[in-house]
Each structure stands twice: as structure tokens, then as C-alpha cells.
Design an enzyme around this catalytic site. Structure first.
Site, mmCIF file in Angstrom:
data_model
loop_
_atom_site.group_PDB
_atom_site.id
_atom_site.type_symbol
_atom_site.label_atom_id
_atom_site.label_comp_id
_atom_site.label_asym_id
_atom_site.label_seq_id
_atom_site.Cartn_x
_atom_site.Cartn_y
_atom_site.Cartn_z
ATOM 1 N N LYS A 167 0.832 -1.210 0.000
ATOM 2 C CA LYS A 167 0.000 0.000 0.000
ATOM 3 C C LYS A 167 0.866 1.260 0.000
ATOM 4 O O LYS A 167 0.600 2.227 -0.737
ATOM 5 C CB LYS A 167 -0.917 -0.009 1.227
ATOM 6 N N LYS B 79 0.977 11.857 6.210
ATOM 7 C CA LYS B 79 1.270 10.805 7.188
ATOM 8 C C LYS B 79 1.789 9.555 6.501
ATOM 9 O O LYS B 79 2.771 8.945 6.928
ATOM 10 C CB LYS B 79 0.004 10.499 7.994
#
Length: 294
Positions: free
Chosen positions: A168, A236
Site C-alpha cells: 500500500k 502521514k
């Protein structure tokens, strides 16, 4: 009908949980935000512990690594109410290293753990067309895969614990750097006098064509920055990429620079808005707004 749980009912988690409820599963729900669980029609629970007590498999989709650890291991967390054999599926995008550690800690209590981050943004969550990248025990994934299916269409088993997260983050690395390249290109061409819609047409008919650009450029032109995937969460994720790259001794200079640009966008007040809104940082610096005025 399965006894499922879902923690975290935000932009992604809310529609994902709603898909499980619509599939007629018995779904125990919990959110930090009061009222979200009740609105989805499942069994609203006061704590993650109560969700674990009512479930055979619990999905969670929260903002960061600290939140994931808290809802699993904290006071009244999942572990406090878990029966041996419970499967916890973490769909959050968090640190692969921390995720592997959580899997090891849970295994000592007889709890199965899968990392299963997903991509597809808000629209994919609502439509049930998300793509999942899964790490952990293959047999456990095969067993619970039918419970994923109301939420997604593509499922990739990537290997041992943490591998779903590595996949991911690698995918999001391309996304984050590509968006920054588009921001620079379209601001430059617009300030030079090329109409933005013409520039997009040129991009769409060249080797630079991108699904991300096709999706986000029209939103920029309309100044529609409602969050589908917020700048703060992309920033993030890019920090997680840098952390993983450091662990594996992989140089990622472009990602480091792109991450700083997203951090600057957050400092300008754009963190809660969609990632395409990050273009306003460059617009402000260049004194140029990318819009078709339509």
C-alpha cells in the site's frame, strides 16, 4: 450471516461498515465520534472491547499507528474482550514494522491478525469497489475473504505480516509524487497562459496520462476540495514511506521532497481538505490560480 465488528467510522470506515450491514451481517460498531455507529444501523457499542465480545472477526480503519494500537491494546480495547480465535483485520495505513509487532503480540493470546490496507478512496468505499492488499497468514485470509467481499472487488495477498502495508505504501508513494508533479506542471502551464482544460486534454492524450490526474484535475478546476483523501493523511503515509525506506536502506529523495510540500500545505491550513487542494500552496507561491471559472 457472520458476527462482524467494525471500528473507525470516518470517511473510509463509515461506508465500509455500511456495506457490511447492507450485506445482512450482524455488525457491532464503534467510533470515537458519538452518533456515527447509531446512524449506520448496526449494533452500536460503547467500547472496542464490547465489539470484540460480539464478533468473530473485527475490521478497523483508523487514522494512524497510535490509534490502531490504542483500539486494540488500550483500556477497553479489542484484546480485553477478545475470545481465542478472533480475527482482527486492520485496514488502516500504518507502520509495517509496528503492524508486525502487533501481530506477534496478539498471537500470544491466540488472536489472528491481518494487515489489509485498501485503496479506492471515499468513492470506492461507498461503491464497494475497494482494492485490498493483505499481509498475514494465508489460511486466515482465505477463511475470512468472503467477509471482505461486500467492501471490495480486488484482493491481493502480499505475503507475511506487514507485506500488505508495504504494498500500500509503495502504491501511495507513486500517487503522492505524481500529484506533486501534476501540481507543478499545471500551475506552470496556467501561469504561462495555456488554458487548464486544454492542458488536461493534452496530458490525457500523451504518455503522461494518469488515472489520478483524470480524477483530480476537474476537481481542481471547479475548486472542489471536499475531502475524499485528505492532505494530512497523505502526508502521514509519506512519512511512513520514509520510515520504511530508512529501515530497508532505500534512498527515496523525491518522496522526501514531496512530503515536505504536503507538510507545507498543511501548515497553510489545507490539511483537512482533499489531496488535490494541496495545489493551493504552489498557486500562492506562483500568484496563479488554476481554474476554468465554471
Amino acid at each position: 450471516m457472520a458476527k462482524l465488528g467494525f471500528l473507525g467510522l470516518g470517511i473510509m470506515g463509515g461506508p465500509m461498515a455500511k456495506r457490511l450491514v447492507a450485506a445482512k451481517h450482524e455488525v457491532a460498531l464503534w467510533s470515537h465520534s458519538k452518533g456515527k455507529a447509531e446512524a449506520l444501523g448496526g449494533n452500536a457499542c460503547a467500547t472496542p472491547r464490547a465489539v470484540a465480545e460480539a464478533s468473530d472477526c473485527v475490521f478497523l480503519c483508523v487514522g494512524d499507528t497510535a490509534m490502531s494500537r490504542e483500539v486494540i491494546f488500550g483500556k477497553d480495547g479489542l484484546l480485553a474482550g477478545a475470545k481465542k480465535g478472533l480475527v482482527i483485520v486492520d485496514c488502516s495505513t500504518i507502520s509495517p514494522k509496528e503492524s508486525r509487532q502487533m501481530a506477534e503480540e496478539l498471537s500470544t493470546s491466540g488472536i489472528e491478525f491481518l494487515d489489509a490496507p485498501c485503496t479506492g478512496s471515499k468513492g470506492g468505499a461507498e461503491a464497494g469497489t475497494l482494492t485490498f492488499m493483505v499481509g498475514g497468514n494465508r489460511e486466515v485470509f482465505d477463511r475470512v475473504k468472503p467477509w471482505f467481499e461486500p467492501m471490495g472487488k480486488q484482493f491481493y495477498y502480499c505475503g507475511a505480516s506487514g507485506q500488505g502495508l508495504h504494498a500500500k505504501l509503495s502504491q501511495n508513494m507513486i500517487l503522492g509524487n505524481l500529484l506533486q508533479a501534476f501540481n507543478e506542471s499545471i500551475v506552470l502551464s496556467t501561469k504561462a497562459g495555456v488554458p487548464p482544460e486544454l492542458m488536461l486534454e493534452i496530458i490525457e492524450n500523451s504518455a503522461a496520462k494518469s488515472g489520478l490526474v483524470s480524477l483530480k484535475a476537474p476537481l481542481v478546476f471547479k475548486r472542489d476540495f471536499d475531502p475524499r483523501f485528505s492532505v494530512k493523511w497523505l502526508e502521514k503515509d509519506m512519512q511512513l514511506m520514509l520510515d520504511s525506506a530508512a529501515d530497508l536502506n532505500v534512498p527515496v529523495p523525491l518522496t522526501a521532497l514531496s512530503r515536505q510540500m504536503y507538510r507545507a500545505a498543511i501548515a497553510k491550513g489545507f490539511g483537512e481538505e482533499d489531496i488535490c487542494g494541496s495545489i493551493r500552496l504552489l498557486e500562492d507561491l506562483a500568484g496563479c490560480e488554476v481554474t476554468t471559472n465554471q
